[in-house]
Design a protein around this motif. Structure first.
Motif, PDB file in Angstrom:
ATOM      1  N   MET A  15       0.715  -1.036  -0.083  1.00  0.00           N
ATOM      2  CA  MET A  15      -0.073  -0.133   0.071  1.00  0.00           C
ATOM      3  C   MET A  15       0.890   1.331  -0.058  1.00  0.00           C
ATOM      4  O   MET A  15       1.833   1.390   1.054  1.00  0.00           O
ATOM      5  CB  MET A  15      -0.708   0.175   1.359  1.00  0.00           C
ATOM      6  CG  MET A  15      -1.822  -1.218   1.210  1.00  0.00           C
ATOM      7  SD  MET A  15      -2.811  -1.520   2.645  1.00  0.00           S
ATOM      8  CE  MET A  15      -4.048  -0.190   2.318  1.00  0.00           C
ATOM      9  N   THR A  16       0.524   2.026  -0.754  1.00  0.00           N
ATOM     10  CA  THR A  16       1.424   3.401  -0.861  1.00  0.00           C
ATOM     11  C   THR A  16       0.400   4.539  -1.482  1.00  0.00           C
ATOM     12  O   THR A  16      -0.410   4.353  -2.233  1.00  0.00           O
ATOM     13  CB  THR A  16       2.491   3.236  -2.033  1.00  0.00           C
ATOM     14  OG1 THR A  16       3.408   4.292  -1.989  1.00  0.00           O
ATOM     15  CG2 THR A  16       1.984   2.939  -3.488  1.00  0.00           C
ATOM     16  N   ALA A  17       0.743   5.714  -1.198  1.00  0.00           N
ATOM     17  CA  ALA A  17       0.077   6.919  -1.188  1.00  0.00           C
ATOM     18  C   ALA A  17       0.459   7.550  -2.548  1.00  0.00           C
ATOM     19  O   ALA A  17       1.630   7.671  -2.904  1.00  0.00           O
ATOM     20  CB  ALA A  17       0.247   8.061  -0.249  1.00  0.00           C
ATOM     21  N   VAL A  18      -0.864   7.789  -3.260  1.00  0.00           N
ATOM     22  CA  VAL A  18      -0.526   8.665  -4.453  1.00  0.00           C
ATOM     23  C   VAL A  18      -1.336   9.838  -4.571  1.00  0.00           C
ATOM     24  O   VAL A  18      -2.367   9.715  -3.567  1.00  0.00           O
ATOM     25  CB  VAL A  18      -0.926   7.601  -5.660  1.00  0.00           C
ATOM     26  CG1 VAL A  18       0.070   6.525  -6.147  1.00  0.00           C
ATOM     27  CG2 VAL A  18      -2.330   7.449  -5.824  1.00  0.00           C
ATOM     28  N   ARG A  78      -5.222 -11.686 -14.446  1.00  0.00           N
ATOM     29  CA  ARG A  78      -5.802 -11.176 -13.026  1.00  0.00           C
ATOM     30  C   ARG A  78      -5.248  -9.815 -12.727  1.00  0.00           C
ATOM     31  O   ARG A  78      -4.160  -9.500 -13.026  1.00  0.00           O
ATOM     32  CB  ARG A  78      -5.028 -12.134 -12.108  1.00  0.00           C
ATOM     33  CG  ARG A  78      -5.544 -13.885 -12.196  1.00  0.00           C
ATOM     34  CD  ARG A  78      -5.105 -14.686 -11.000  1.00  0.00           C
ATOM     35  NE  ARG A  78      -3.651 -14.862 -11.124  1.00  0.00           N
ATOM     36  CZ  ARG A  78      -2.885 -15.413 -10.346  1.00  0.00           C
ATOM     37  NH1 ARG A  78      -3.410 -16.157  -9.225  1.00  0.00           N
ATOM     38  NH2 ARG A  78      -1.560 -15.574 -10.589  1.00  0.00           N
ATOM     39  N   THR A  79      -6.074  -9.253 -11.930  1.00  0.00           N
ATOM     40  CA  THR A  79      -5.770  -7.706 -11.437  1.00  0.00           C
ATOM     41  C   THR A  79      -4.652  -7.656 -10.715  1.00  0.00           C
ATOM     42  O   THR A  79      -4.333  -8.457  -9.704  1.00  0.00           O
ATOM     43  CB  THR A  79      -6.976  -7.181 -10.959  1.00  0.00           C
ATOM     44  OG1 THR A  79      -8.088  -7.277 -11.643  1.00  0.00           O
ATOM     45  CG2 THR A  79      -6.736  -5.612 -10.791  1.00  0.00           C
ATOM     46  N   ILE A  80      -3.561  -7.010 -11.053  1.00  0.00           N
ATOM     47  CA  ILE A  80      -2.326  -6.729 -10.115  1.00  0.00           C
ATOM     48  C   ILE A  80      -2.514  -5.172  -9.167  1.00  0.00           C
ATOM     49  O   ILE A  80      -2.206  -5.635  -7.989  1.00  0.00           O
ATOM     50  CB  ILE A  80      -1.076  -6.324 -11.122  1.00  0.00           C
ATOM     51  CG1 ILE A  80      -0.952  -7.210 -11.974  1.00  0.00           C
ATOM     52  CG2 ILE A  80      -0.095  -5.853 -10.168  1.00  0.00           C
ATOM     53  CD1 ILE A  80       0.138  -7.054 -12.952  1.00  0.00           C
ATOM     54  N   LEU A  81      -3.143  -4.329  -9.745  1.00  0.00           N
ATOM     55  CA  LEU A  81      -3.506  -3.208  -8.579  1.00  0.00           C
ATOM     56  C   LEU A  81      -4.765  -2.473  -8.723  1.00  0.00           C
ATOM     57  O   LEU A  81      -5.282  -2.747  -9.622  1.00  0.00           O
ATOM     58  CB  LEU A  81      -2.074  -2.199  -8.977  1.00  0.00           C
ATOM     59  CG  LEU A  81      -2.216  -1.612 -10.245  1.00  0.00           C
ATOM     60  CD1 LEU A  81      -3.057  -0.275 -10.349  1.00  0.00           C
ATOM     61  CD2 LEU A  81      -0.769  -0.871 -10.651  1.00  0.00           C
ATOM     62  N   ALA A  82      -5.158  -1.891  -7.660  1.00  0.00           N
ATOM     63  CA  ALA A  82      -6.332  -1.144  -7.589  1.00  0.00           C
ATOM     64  C   ALA A  82      -6.360   0.283  -6.730  1.00  0.00           C
ATOM     65  O   ALA A  82      -5.152   0.297  -5.938  1.00  0.00           O
ATOM     66  CB  ALA A  82      -7.372  -1.625  -6.920  1.00  0.00           C
ATOM     67  N   MET A 115      -2.946   3.581  -3.617  1.00  0.00           N
ATOM     68  CA  MET A 115      -2.612   2.418  -4.438  1.00  0.00           C
ATOM     69  C   MET A 115      -2.371   1.193  -3.649  1.00  0.00           C
ATOM     70  O   MET A 115      -1.624   1.188  -2.811  1.00  0.00           O
ATOM     71  CB  MET A 115      -1.650   2.948  -5.312  1.00  0.00           C
ATOM     72  CG  MET A 115      -1.482   1.952  -6.365  1.00  0.00           C
ATOM     73  SD  MET A 115      -0.242   2.391  -7.799  1.00  0.00           S
ATOM     74  CE  MET A 115       1.328   2.699  -6.552  1.00  0.00           C
ATOM     75  N   ILE A 116      -3.102   0.157  -3.928  1.00  0.00           N
ATOM     76  CA  ILE A 116      -3.044  -1.312  -3.360  1.00  0.00           C
ATOM     77  C   ILE A 116      -2.533  -2.186  -4.616  1.00  0.00           C
ATOM     78  O   ILE A 116      -2.863  -2.203  -5.456  1.00  0.00           O
ATOM     79  CB  ILE A 116      -4.567  -1.608  -2.831  1.00  0.00           C
ATOM     80  CG1 ILE A 116      -4.782  -0.796  -1.959  1.00  0.00           C
ATOM     81  CG2 ILE A 116      -4.093  -3.095  -2.117  1.00  0.00           C
ATOM     82  CD1 ILE A 116      -6.258  -0.956  -1.358  1.00  0.00           C
TER      83      ILE A 116
END
Length: 615
Positions: free
Chosen positions: A442-445, A599-603, A450-451
């Motif tokens: 998890m990181t801030a954008v 498969r989904t990598i990020l959201a 962003m996960i």
């Protein structure tokens, strides 16, 4: 008005029937070998050239045929297996339709040499496209010698759509295995382009499984044996600790005939419920002996679909038999498979003296907020809603540990829909990341939170790295301390030899020892600590399951299989530097949103949604 309905010639009718009965060279071998078994042969030899495209030859020492029978055998619906419709309910032979030989003769050039034991000379027949070309007496041993050449020579569309030689040879080996596993008392030999692929001596069922799939495969099996009024079930099932995700050998046989049965497969899986992880499978070789009147094999020309009259009752018997085998031969089944890296917890022993409870020492008068000495350094200050407040000295260290402020650009590129473009997310992220439950980064954008799924991101990164290596030069290889020997079944062995150049480019150092055995001398760099045998077996199983044929698909399948097994596992704790590397490398990939298998990598959780949740 003239009549328009007419009777088709036998040659045309046989070509139509061949569309269902003879689908590929493996179908020819299946029909001819089954006829040899029905003829009482004890030694059967099969020779193929160019995976059956050029030539297929089946030689047996069965009872043979007379001159009249040899000619009549190529007529449609001519059979020695049944005489009337009631015989369909008491079948004890592999074939019974009388369609195989005329269908083969309709789409190929056939030579038959045969002799019975009480005849002095045999007969040599030559047919081409269902037409008799020649017939002459010949000196030959007892039995039959069928030679089928130029398969589908008069059906160019069917011949054009045959797969590559490697794929067709795999199909031949699969059909051959299904027969040899039923008749361990018969000796079989298989040659491909003059090279011996199988040489199976007559013996027990366990010895036959060992000869086909390797000696180690027998160590993974448990015997199954039960006899009831409805049926008799025998064979072997795999031990729970040898469960795999891919590449298991699953075989059902009923009255000596291979069958596919999803309902009974579910019965075997249910017997291993809670003993193996979800998604894993165990190998099994299950043999049913059922009254022929209680089953119907006359459903499809391939005879692999069989209906049972007492299907539900047999399902319950099968589950009970497998559970009984597990309970009888597995005293302490291994339940937990993923124990690597976990702390070792000692087993409680009442005879040992109890260990004294640990004590904790602390200072009850300690106050972290008390000022012990004055400092000449200026007090740090913080501004909160317009008010300036001095910060205690002891809190200064906490402020120094906080992450630096997030760098923000003045503008952010948005696409036509007003959504954030993935290419610009990397410039908006925080340099400090948080790992959630050992699975997500998890990181801030700028637009929110962003996960990233750490394993899927690593799969995408490794996949593109392996694909790039295949297109340029061989990747570096790490030699193993002790070379590992891995055994494959004959069909899988052909696939491994086909994939050898791609595996070498990926960094594997593999040599073929013959008889389905390979030695692993090295693995791709960066994969130290993984089991080389399991890694290679899973990669090959993935590629075989997808049925890839062209070079590009083979590259992609092998690269994806290696990336899956080499990727960061869930639960692995990552440092901030490791998470930063994954995020940076992910955004250099061609597709940051999805893995190669979709498969989904990020959201991204938008800032406005966070504010609404907390508003």
């Amino acid at each position: 008005m003239s009549d328009v309905i007419q009777l088709l010639p036998d040659s045309v009718a046989n070509q139509i029937a061949a569309g269902e009965v003879i689908q590929r060279p493996a179908s020819v071998i299946k029909e001819l070998v089954e006829n040899a078994v029905d003829a009482g042969a004890q030694n059967i030899k099969v020779l193929v050239v160019d995976a059956g495209r050029t030539s297929i030859q089946v030689i047996d020492d069965g009872c043979g045929m007379s001159e009249t029978d040899a000619r009549l055998a190529f007529e449609r619906h001519a059979t020695s297996k049944i005489r009337q419709a009631d015989d369909l309910f008491s079948l004890h032979t592999m074939g019974f339709r009388g369609e195989a030989l005329p269908s083969i003769a309709a789409v190929s050039q056939v030579e038959l040499v045969t002799r019975m034991a009480n005849d002095d000379v045999g007969i040599h027949l030559t047919l081409q496209g269902s037409k008799m070309v020649s017939q002459e007496p010949v000196a030959c041993p007892v039995g039959c010698n069928f030679k089928v050449e130029n398969l589908f020579f008069n059906v160019p569309a069917r011949r054009k759509f045959l797969k590559t030689n490697a794929t067709e040879l795999n199909n031949i080996l699969a059909a051959f295995e299904r027969i040899v596993l039923v008749y361990p008392e018969i000796a079989f030999v298989l040659y491909s382009n003059g090279q011996e692929l199988m040489n199976l001596k007559a013996g027990s069922l366990k010895q036959r499984i060992s000869d086909v799939f390797g000696r180690k495969s027998v160590q993974e099996l448990l015997p199954v044996e039960v006899e009831t009024a409805l049926c008799r079930i025998s064979g072997f099932v795999g031990k729970p600790e040898y469960a795999r995700k891919k590449g298991t050998h699953d075989y059902f046989f009923v009255n000596g005939r291979f069958m596919k049965h999803a309902y009974f497969h579910k019965a075997v899986c249910s017997a291993f419920e809670r003993l193996i992880p979800v998604g894993m499978q165990v190998p099994y070789f299950i043999y049913f002996d059922v009254n022929p009147a209680d089953i119907d094999v006359n459903i499809h020309p391939t005879k692999t679909e069989i209906k049972f009259e007492n299907e539900q009752s047999i399902w319950q018997i099968l589950v009970a038999a497998v559970k009984d085998a597990i309970g009888k031969f597995c005293d302490v089944p291994t339940i937990d498979f993923d124990t690597e890296g976990r702390p070792e917890i000692p087993v409680f022993n009442p005879e040992n003296d109890p260990v004294e409870m640990p004590r904790v020492s602390f200072n009850p008068s300690y106050n972290p907020f008390a000022s012990s000495s004055s400092s000449s350094k200026p007090k740090p200050v913080t501004e909160h809603y317009g008010k300036t407040t001095q910060v205690p000295d002891e809190w200064q260290k906490l402020y120094e540990m906080q992450p630096p402020p997030i760098y923000k650009e003045e503008s952010l590129f948005l696409d036509d829909k007003g959504d954030e473009h993935p290419d610009n997310v990397i410039s908006e992220k925080s340099p400090v990341h948080y790992q959630y439950k050992g699975r997500y980064i998890m990181t801030a954008v700028k637009s929110g939170l962003m996960i990233i799924d750490q394993q899927r991101a690593d799969i995408r990164i490794r996949y593109e790295r392996y694909m790039a290596n295949m297109g340029q030069h061989p990747a570096s290889s790490q030699q193993v301390l002790f070379p590992e020997v891995i055994e494959f079944s004959p069909s899988d062995s052909v696939a491994v030899q086909k994939y050898m150049p791609e595996l070498t480019n990926m960094g594997f150092d593999i040599n073929h020892l013959g008889a389905g055995s390979f030695v692993i001398n090295g693995i791709p760099s960066g994969l130290e600590g993984l089991d080389p045998v399991r890694l290679l077996r899973n990669i090959v199983a993935d590629a075989i399951e997808k049925g890839v044929t062209d070079a590009e698909s083979v590259h992609a399948s092998l690269a994806l299989g290696l990336a899956r097994h080499a990727a960061i596992p869930y639960g692995q704790v990552l440092s901030n530097d490791e998470m930063e590397r994954i995020v940076n490398e992910l955004f250099t990939c061609s597709n940051v949103n999805y893995t190669p298998d979709g498969r989904t990598i990020l959201a991204i959780l938008p800032q406005r949604d966070i504010e609404q949740l907390l508003g």
